[in-house]
Design a protein around this motif. Structure first.
Motif, PDB file in Angstrom:
ATOM      1  N   GLU A  66       0.684   2.438  -9.049  1.00 36.97           N
ATOM      2  CA  GLU A  66       0.741   2.083 -10.345  1.00 36.97           C
ATOM      3  C   GLU A  66       0.629   3.772 -11.390  1.00 36.97           C
ATOM      4  OE1 GLU A  66      -1.902  -0.449 -11.006  1.00 36.97           O
ATOM      5  OE2 GLU A  66      -1.255  -2.449 -10.345  1.00 36.97           O
ATOM      6  N   ARG A  67      -0.346   4.424 -11.048  1.00 40.21           N
ATOM      7  CA  ARG A  67      -0.129   5.454 -11.475  1.00 40.21           C
ATOM      8  C   ARG A  67       0.794   7.426 -11.496  1.00 40.21           C
ATOM      9  NH1 ARG A  67      -4.623   3.042 -11.297  1.00 40.21           N
ATOM     10  NH2 ARG A  67      -6.175   2.736 -12.727  1.00 40.21           N
ATOM     11  N   ASN A  68       1.935   6.676 -10.696  1.00 40.09           N
ATOM     12  CA  ASN A  68       2.634   7.642  -9.336  1.00 40.09           C
ATOM     13  C   ASN A  68       1.948   8.935  -8.690  1.00 40.09           C
ATOM     14  OD1 ASN A  68       4.629   6.334 -11.134  1.00 40.09           O
ATOM     15  ND2 ASN A  68       4.173   7.113 -12.701  1.00 40.09           N
ATOM     16  N   TRP A  69       0.854   8.354  -8.349  1.00 38.14           N
ATOM     17  CA  TRP A  69      -0.157   9.673  -7.691  1.00 38.14           C
ATOM     18  C   TRP A  69       0.412   9.368  -6.119  1.00 38.14           C
ATOM     19  CZ3 TRP A  69      -5.489   8.212  -9.820  1.00 38.14           C
ATOM     20  CH2 TRP A  69      -5.333   8.433 -10.560  1.00 38.14           C
ATOM     21  N   GLN A  70       0.616  10.314  -5.276  1.00 38.98           N
ATOM     22  CA  GLN A  70       0.954  10.165  -3.587  1.00 38.98           C
ATOM     23  C   GLN A  70      -0.252   8.838  -3.475  1.00 38.98           C
ATOM     24  OE1 GLN A  70       0.777  14.263  -2.280  1.00 38.98           O
ATOM     25  NE2 GLN A  70       2.610  14.882  -3.263  1.00 38.98           N
ATOM     26  N   THR A  71       0.780   8.455  -2.137  1.00 37.05           N
ATOM     27  CA  THR A  71      -0.098   7.865  -1.423  1.00 37.05           C
ATOM     28  C   THR A  71      -0.954   8.229  -0.590  1.00 37.05           C
ATOM     29  OG1 THR A  71       1.967   6.236  -0.407  1.00 37.05           O
ATOM     30  CG2 THR A  71      -0.458   5.998   1.079  1.00 37.05           C
ATOM     31  N   PRO A  72      -2.857   8.052  -0.463  1.00 35.67           N
ATOM     32  CA  PRO A  72      -4.098   8.603  -0.758  1.00 35.67           C
ATOM     33  C   PRO A  72      -4.578   8.407   1.172  1.00 35.67           C
ATOM     34  CG  PRO A  72      -5.245   6.584  -1.236  1.00 35.67           C
ATOM     35  CD  PRO A  72      -2.921   7.029  -2.103  1.00 35.67           C
ATOM     36  N   GLN A  73      -5.241   8.984   1.941  1.00 36.74           N
ATOM     37  CA  GLN A  73      -5.311   8.693   2.869  1.00 36.74           C
ATOM     38  C   GLN A  73      -7.232   8.399   2.754  1.00 36.74           C
ATOM     39  OE1 GLN A  73      -5.350  12.207   5.152  1.00 36.74           O
ATOM     40  NE2 GLN A  73      -3.343  12.130   6.314  1.00 36.74           N
ATOM     41  N   PHE A  74      -7.266   7.681   3.794  1.00 38.38           N
ATOM     42  CA  PHE A  74      -8.834   6.923   3.665  1.00 38.38           C
ATOM     43  C   PHE A  74      -9.763   7.662   5.248  1.00 38.38           C
ATOM     44  CE2 PHE A  74      -5.894   4.884   1.189  1.00 38.38           C
ATOM     45  CZ  PHE A  74      -7.204   4.662   0.272  1.00 38.38           C
ATOM     46  N   ASN A  75     -10.480   8.330   4.792  1.00 34.28           N
ATOM     47  CA  ASN A  75     -10.889   8.786   5.902  1.00 34.28           C
ATOM     48  C   ASN A  75     -10.726   8.804   7.261  1.00 34.28           C
ATOM     49  OD1 ASN A  75     -12.977   6.117   5.824  1.00 34.28           O
ATOM     50  ND2 ASN A  75     -14.163   7.385   6.161  1.00 34.28           N
ATOM     51  N   GLY A  76      -9.947  10.482   6.326  1.00 30.53           N
ATOM     52  CA  GLY A  76      -8.947  10.953   7.292  1.00 30.53           C
ATOM     53  C   GLY A  76      -6.920  10.502   8.258  1.00 30.53           C
ATOM     54  N   LYS A  77      -7.149   8.892   7.911  1.00 28.27           N
ATOM     55  CA  LYS A  77      -6.124   8.557   8.212  1.00 28.27           C
ATOM     56  C   LYS A  77      -4.986   8.238   6.619  1.00 28.27           C
ATOM     57  CE  LYS A  77      -8.054   6.705  12.123  1.00 28.27           C
ATOM     58  NZ  LYS A  77      -7.900   5.977  13.009  1.00 28.27           N
ATOM     59  N   TRP A  78      -3.864   7.462   7.726  1.00 28.24           N
ATOM     60  CA  TRP A  78      -2.844   6.996   6.463  1.00 28.24           C
ATOM     61  C   TRP A  78      -3.294   5.736   6.371  1.00 28.24           C
ATOM     62  CZ3 TRP A  78      -0.581  10.156   2.736  1.00 28.24           C
ATOM     63  CH2 TRP A  78      -0.351  11.596   3.156  1.00 28.24           C
ATOM     64  N   PRO A  79      -2.894   4.476   5.596  1.00 25.28           N
ATOM     65  CA  PRO A  79      -2.852   3.042   5.358  1.00 25.28           C
ATOM     66  C   PRO A  79      -2.046   2.371   6.120  1.00 25.28           C
ATOM     67  CG  PRO A  79      -2.540   3.894   3.499  1.00 25.28           C
ATOM     68  CD  PRO A  79      -2.366   5.167   4.041  1.00 25.28           C
ATOM     69  N   PHE A  80      -2.506   2.226   7.440  1.00 30.62           N
ATOM     70  CA  PHE A  80      -1.654   1.361   8.253  1.00 30.62           C
ATOM     71  C   PHE A  80      -2.157   0.037   7.908  1.00 30.62           C
ATOM     72  CE2 PHE A  80      -2.713   4.957  10.071  1.00 30.62           C
ATOM     73  CZ  PHE A  80      -1.141   5.766  10.544  1.00 30.62           C
ATOM     74  N   ILE A  81      -0.594  -1.191   8.278  1.00 33.69           N
ATOM     75  CA  ILE A  81      -0.204  -2.385   8.485  1.00 33.69           C
ATOM     76  C   ILE A  81      -0.565  -2.827   9.323  1.00 33.69           C
ATOM     77  CG2 ILE A  81       0.802  -4.679   7.670  1.00 33.69           C
ATOM     78  CD1 ILE A  81       2.814  -2.812   5.840  1.00 33.69           C
ATOM     79  N   ARG A  82      -1.836  -3.727   9.442  1.00 30.95           N
ATOM     80  CA  ARG A  82      -2.592  -3.723  10.854  1.00 30.95           C
ATOM     81  C   ARG A  82      -1.185  -4.772  11.444  1.00 30.95           C
ATOM     82  NH1 ARG A  82      -8.003  -6.264   8.678  1.00 30.95           N
ATOM     83  NH2 ARG A  82      -7.144  -8.639   7.413  1.00 30.95           N
ATOM     84  N   PHE A  83      -1.284  -5.132  12.872  1.00 31.66           N
ATOM     85  CA  PHE A  83      -1.104  -6.226  13.823  1.00 31.66           C
ATOM     86  C   PHE A  83      -1.698  -7.012  14.365  1.00 31.66           C
ATOM     87  CE2 PHE A  83       2.553  -7.511  16.605  1.00 31.66           C
ATOM     88  CZ  PHE A  83       2.724  -8.619  16.259  1.00 31.66           C
ATOM     89  N   LEU A  84      -1.625  -8.117  14.778  1.00 28.73           N
ATOM     90  CA  LEU A  84      -2.173  -8.784  15.706  1.00 28.73           C
ATOM     91  C   LEU A  84      -4.182  -8.543  15.421  1.00 28.73           C
ATOM     92  CD1 LEU A  84      -0.636  -9.431  18.743  1.00 28.73           C
ATOM     93  CD2 LEU A  84      -1.110 -11.070  16.671  1.00 28.73           C
TER      94      LEU A  84
END
Length: 324
Positions: free
Chosen positions: A82-100
C-alpha cells in the motif's frame, strides 16, 4: 575461472542474507504479532484459546504463535505494498502461500521430484549394470546419501523448525561431500593401494561427523557452512572437468559428466537471484531444485557408461593375463 564463479555466488549470497528480514523487524509486524497472540493464543503460544484448528494444520504442527506469524506476515506484506514498498522478507525468507500446511509447497514438491529421479535412475542403473561391475557399490552409496538428503530437504521446506533446518543443512552437505568422495574414488581407482582407499573413506566419514557436530552446536554457522560447501564443490568440479578433458578420446562418454558439471554451475545462478516468489509460490530456490532433477538423469547415464567401460576393461585385463 570456476573458483571465481563460486566465490561470486558466495559474496552475493552473503549480501542478500544481510539485507533480509525487513518484514519481521517492522513495528507493524511486531504489533500485529503481539495483538494476535494476546487475543487468540494460550500463554505459551502453542494452542488456540477460542479456535478449532483445521486437522491438516494440526498434523503439520502449526501452533497458535505460528498461525499469528503467518497471518501477520501477509498483513505486513499488504501494508508494504500500500505504501509502494518492495515485498519484505521474514526471518530470511520470502512470504509463501502455504498449501496443505506446507510452508514452501514448490520446494517440497521439487525436492520429492529429485528423490524420485534418483530412485528411477538407480533402477535403470541396476538394469544396465551387473552387480559385480567395478564401482557399482559406489553409485549405490551415492544414491542412498542423495535420497536421504532430498527427504530432509522436503521435510525442512514443509515446516521450518530448528531441527529440520539442521538436518537439511547437514544432509545437503552430505551430497557435496559424497560427490567429492565419488570423484576421488573414481580418479584414484587402481592408482593407489587399497589401504589408502580405506584411510580416505575413514577420513570422509570423520570429517562429515565433525561438521555435523559443529553445525549442531548452538545456532548454525551459515557463513562457514556455505564457504565449506563452495570450496569442496569447486574442488570436485575442477577435478571432474579436468579428468573428462584428459579422457575425452579414450572414453567418449565422459562428455556427459563434463556437461553435468558445467550445467550444475550454471543452474547455481538461480541461488544468486533473490526476488519475491512468482505467485508467492515459485522462488529461485525452488526453481533451482526443479532444475537439478533432469541433471540427475545425465549423471546416472554417465555412471552407467562408466561402470560398463570399467567392467569391459576388467574382462579384457583378465583375458590378457590368461593368454600364454
Amino acid at each position: 575461472m570456476i573458483y571465481t564463479f563460486f566465490i561470486l555466488i558466495l559474496l552475493i549470497s552473503i549480501v542478500n542474507y544481510s539485507l533480509c528480514s525487513v518484514g519481521d523487524r517492522s513495528p507493524y509486524f511486531q504489533n500485529c504479532l503481539k495483538n494476535c497472540r494476546s487475543s487468540n493464543c494460550t500463554e505459551d503460544g502453542k494452542y488456540f484459546a477460542n479456535y478449532e484448528q483445521p486437522l491438516i494444520l494440526f498434523v503439520t504442527q502449526w501452533s497458535c504463535a505460528d498461525e499469528c506469524r503467518y497471518q501477520c506476515m501477509w498483513k505486513t506484506v499488504e501494508g508494504f505494498h500500500e505504501r509502494n514498498w518492495q515485498t519484505p522478507q521474514f526471518n530470511g525468507k520470502w512470504p509463501f502461500i502455504r498449501f496443505l500446511g506446507l510452508q514452501e509447497p514448490a520446494s517440497v514438491i521439487f525436492s520429492v521430484l529429485n528423490a524420485y529421479v534418483h530412485l528411477k535412475m538407480l533402477k535403470k542403473f541396476r538394469r544396465n549394470v551387473r552387480p559385480d561391475s567395478p564401482l557399482s557399490w559406489l553409485w549405490h552409496a551415492f544414491c542412498i546419501v542423495s535420497l536421504h538428503a532430498w527427504f530432509w530437504s522436503a521435510v525442512f521446506h514443509a515446516r521450518d523448525f530448528p531441527m529440520t533446518e539442521l538436518l537439511d543443512y547437514v544432509c545437503a552437505f552430505s551430497i557435496i561431500l559424497m560427490s567429492c568422495y565419488v570423484m576421488l574414488i573414481r580418479l584414484l581407482r587402481n592408482k593407489v593401494p587399497r589401504f589408502v582407499v580405506v584411510v580416505l573413506t575413514t577420513f570422509f566419514i570423520a570429517f562429515f561427523a565433525n561438521h555435523a557436530a559443529y553445525l549442531s552446536m548452538g545456532s548454525i554457522d551459515y557463513g562457514y557452512n556455505m564457504e565449506l560447501n563452495i570450496l569442496i564443490g569447486t574442488f570436485t568440479a575442477i577435478c571432474w572437468f579436468g579428468w573428462c578433458v584428459y579422457n575425452r578420446i579414450r572414453q567418449p562418454y565422459v562428455w556427459k559428466c563434463a556437461v553435468f558439471v558445467a550445467l550444475t554451475g550454471v543452474v547455481m545462478l538461480l541461488e544468486v537471484i533473490d526476488r519475491p516468489p512468482i505467485f508467492y509460490i515459485f522462488d529461485s530456490h525452488s526453481l533451482w531444485h526443479l532444475s537439478t532433477a533432469p541433471l540427475v538423469i545425465l549423471l546416472y547415464s554417465f555412471a552407467i557408461d562408466d561402470c560398463k567401460y570399467l567392467r569391459k576393461k576388467e574382462v579384457e585385463d583378465i583375458a590378457s593375463k590368461k593368454e600364454p
